[in-house]
Design an enzyme around this catalytic site. Sequence first.
Site, PDB file in Angstrom:
ATOM      1  N   ASP A   1       0.855  -1.190   0.000  1.00  0.00           N
ATOM      2  CA  ASP A   1       0.000   0.000   0.000  1.00  0.00           C
ATOM      3  C   ASP A   1       0.894   1.244   0.000  1.00  0.00           C
ATOM      4  O   ASP A   1       1.870   1.323   0.747  1.00  0.00           O
ATOM      5  CB  ASP A   1      -0.922  -0.008   1.228  1.00  0.00           C
TER       6      ASP A   1
ATOM      7  N   GLY B   1     -16.120   2.625   3.520  1.00  0.00           N
ATOM      8  CA  GLY B   1     -14.916   3.437   3.344  1.00  0.00           C
ATOM      9  C   GLY B   1     -14.084   3.059   2.137  1.00  0.00           C
ATOM     10  O   GLY B   1     -12.896   3.377   2.060  1.00  0.00           O
TER      11      GLY B   1
ATOM     12  N   HIS C   1     -10.141  -5.277  -3.138  1.00  0.00           N
ATOM     13  CA  HIS C   1      -8.814  -5.503  -2.564  1.00  0.00           C
ATOM     14  C   HIS C   1      -8.962  -5.906  -1.116  1.00  0.00           C
ATOM     15  O   HIS C   1      -9.806  -5.383  -0.391  1.00  0.00           O
ATOM     16  CB  HIS C   1      -7.927  -4.258  -2.678  1.00  0.00           C
TER      17      HIS C   1
ATOM     18  N   ASN D   1     -12.795  -3.148   2.801  1.00  0.00           N
ATOM     19  CA  ASN D   1     -13.705  -2.000   2.834  1.00  0.00           C
ATOM     20  C   ASN D   1     -14.648  -2.105   1.633  1.00  0.00           C
ATOM     21  O   ASN D   1     -14.192  -2.320   0.508  1.00  0.00           O
ATOM     22  CB  ASN D   1     -12.906  -0.694   2.756  1.00  0.00           C
TER      23      ASN D   1
END
Length: 116
Positions: free
Chosen positions: A32, A95, A102, A89
């Site tokens: 990330d 969110g 993912h 999410n």
Amino acid sequence: MFDENCLFCKIIKGEIPSEKVFEDDKIYAFKDINPAAPQHILIIPKIHIESLDMMEDQHKGLFGEIMFRASQLAKELGFNKEGYRVVANTNDFGGQTVHHFHLHLIGGRKLTWPPG
Ligand code: AMP
Ligand code: ZN
């Protein structure tokens, strides 16, 4: 298969750089860009599926492999014993900001609960 305007589809195609940690014919995993913890990996299907909300019967095996890969990567990267979290999410209230499914694999520090 791919969505032309999707950020993660572009990452899979190599049009946007990423720090790859795993790849096979169905799955891609990378670091990330804005890590929430010392270890923060995103695991994605190579086909464009918008979210967990779009999961269909035909995807059961693929999503199982994504979850298996989370378990394997946590072991390979050595933060499994201390513990970690996997998060998907989903849609607005969940969110989700990138609309290509993912799984977040987050570890390397003690995480708090509940999420915000
Ligand atoms: P979510 O909010 O669950 O949709 O998560 C999207 C994640 O993608 C966030 O944690 C972002 O930091 C991450 N992200 C966005 N752009 C990139 C990129 N180019 N490379 C790696 N991670 C990214
Ligand atoms: Zn996509």
